[in-house]
Design a protein around this motif. Structure first.
Motif, PDB file in Angstrom:
ATOM      1  N   THR A 202       0.822  -1.211   0.000  1.00 39.83           N
ATOM      2  CA  THR A 202       0.000   0.000   0.000  1.00 39.83           C
ATOM      3  C   THR A 202       0.852   1.255   0.000  1.00 39.83           C
ATOM      4  O   THR A 202       0.540   2.235  -0.699  1.00 39.83           O
TER       5      THR A 202
ATOM      6  N   ALA B 143       0.660   4.184  -2.839  1.00 40.12           N
ATOM      7  CA  ALA B 143       0.318   5.558  -2.470  1.00 40.12           C
ATOM      8  C   ALA B 143       1.376   6.542  -2.967  1.00 40.12           C
ATOM      9  O   ALA B 143       1.054   7.585  -3.547  1.00 40.12           O
TER      10      ALA B 143
ATOM     11  N   LEU C 241      -7.203   4.135  -3.638  1.00 43.92           N
ATOM     12  CA  LEU C 241      -6.300   5.075  -2.967  1.00 43.92           C
ATOM     13  C   LEU C 241      -5.397   5.763  -3.979  1.00 43.92           C
ATOM     14  O   LEU C 241      -5.184   6.985  -3.913  1.00 43.92           O
TER      15      LEU C 241
ATOM     16  N   VAL D 244     -13.413   2.684  -0.742  1.00 39.84           N
ATOM     17  CA  VAL D 244     -12.249   3.382  -1.288  1.00 39.84           C
ATOM     18  C   VAL D 244     -12.079   3.068  -2.769  1.00 39.84           C
ATOM     19  O   VAL D 244     -11.753   3.963  -3.568  1.00 39.84           O
TER      20      VAL D 244
END
Length: 298
Positions: free
Chosen positions: A111, A115, A190, A280
């Motif tokens: 993640t 990001a 995201l 999300v």
């Protein structure tokens, strides 16, 4: 001969009516959400090829090449184990701290990398965006796919670590697959949301590493999640338990380890993981789509 007037078939029509008659649309206008989704699907081969090219290029200057896909997570795990497991001794309450730490670190890194790449997905590809017409969401999708391929390699390494440290092979290992799927959907949303925010606020990429570092410490990556109950008041602990990264990490730990401590029962974790993925994933896609006509301008 008497003069005759021939009426123009288009006379009296507004510009909108003329456009509708001849199938015209405003240049650069945002397509409908359904049309945008179809366009993105049509570019799936471009996304895959672009992600593969980025993956290959990332190791092209290193002598060991793509072997660093294995060496990088192993090196990170060794450093964190030395600092937190040996020096700071945060392994209390965890039977297999090496596997516990590696699972948390590998899942969080997935993640984190998405990001950090997603926030620059638009700003670092302005030349491509201005030169070619394609759905801009392809870029955050490519970022996620690139990191997903890193994760697959990391999971293979992780399986070896888990076996070497004494964890038995069970049917619950198969739960890694749906956990990876849910986290990937979450990561795509995201990346899409951060890509749009990053295109508006260029300084966000400077701030995000500090945000991710704080997020890591709140996700139980480097120490037992039992510490939350020991050091946090009730309402804060309940809030931490809703942390999506903590949830995905715990799903992986529950699948690969027999006695990993959890903040919640497994059914609740699966429910929360699904909700986070849908909220999300869909929300990030819609948010990015709404800014489609803005990217690369100005």
């Amino acid at each position: 001969m008497a003069n005759t007037a021939v009426a123009d078939a288009d006379s009296g029509l507004t510009r909108a009516q003329l456009a509708a008659r001849y199938g015209l649309s405003v240049a650069g206008a945002r397509p409908t959400l359904a049309a945008y989704t179809r366009q993105l699907w049509a570019y799936r081969h471009f996304i895959s090829a672009y992600a593969h090219a980025k993956l290959t290029a990332s190791f092209s200057q290193a002598r060991l090449g793509q072997l660093w896909q294995v060496l990088t997570p192993l090196t990170n795990a060794a450093v964190y184990f030395l600092i937190f497991g040996v020096i700071l001794n945060t392994k209390g309450g965890v039977d297999n701290f090496i596997a516990y730490l590696c699972v948390g670190l590998f899942v969080f890194t997935f993640t984190q990398s998405v990001a950090l790449g997603g926030v620059q997905a638009i700003t670092s590809h302005l030349g491509l965006i201005r030169a070619l017409h394609f759905p801009r969401a392809a870029l955050p999708f490519a970022v996620t796919l690139t990191q997903f391929r890193h994760l697959v390699t990391a999971i293979l390494v992780l399986v070896g670590i888990v076996l070497v440290t004494g964890e038995p092979i069970t049917l619950e290992w198969l739960l890694v697959l749906p956990a990876m799927l849910l986290q990937t959907i979450f990561n795509v949303g995201l990346a899409l949301a951060l890509a749009r925010l990053g295109s508006k606020m260029t300084d966000l990429k400077q701030v995000l590493p500090f945000v991710m570092r704080t997020w890591m410490y709140g996700s139980g990556v480097l120490y037992s999640v039992q510490n939350f109950a020991k050091h946090l008041p009730g309402w804060t602990q309940a809030l931490v338990e809703l942390n999506p990264l903590l949830i995905y990490i715990e799903l992986f730990r529950h699948a690969l380890m027999e006695n990993a401590p959890l903040t919640s029962a497994a059914p609740r974790l699966w429910l929360l993981a699904t909700v986070w993925a849908l909220v999300v994933g869909i929300g990030g896609f819609v948010y990015f789509w709404r800014g489609e006509q803005e990217y690369g301008r100005g």
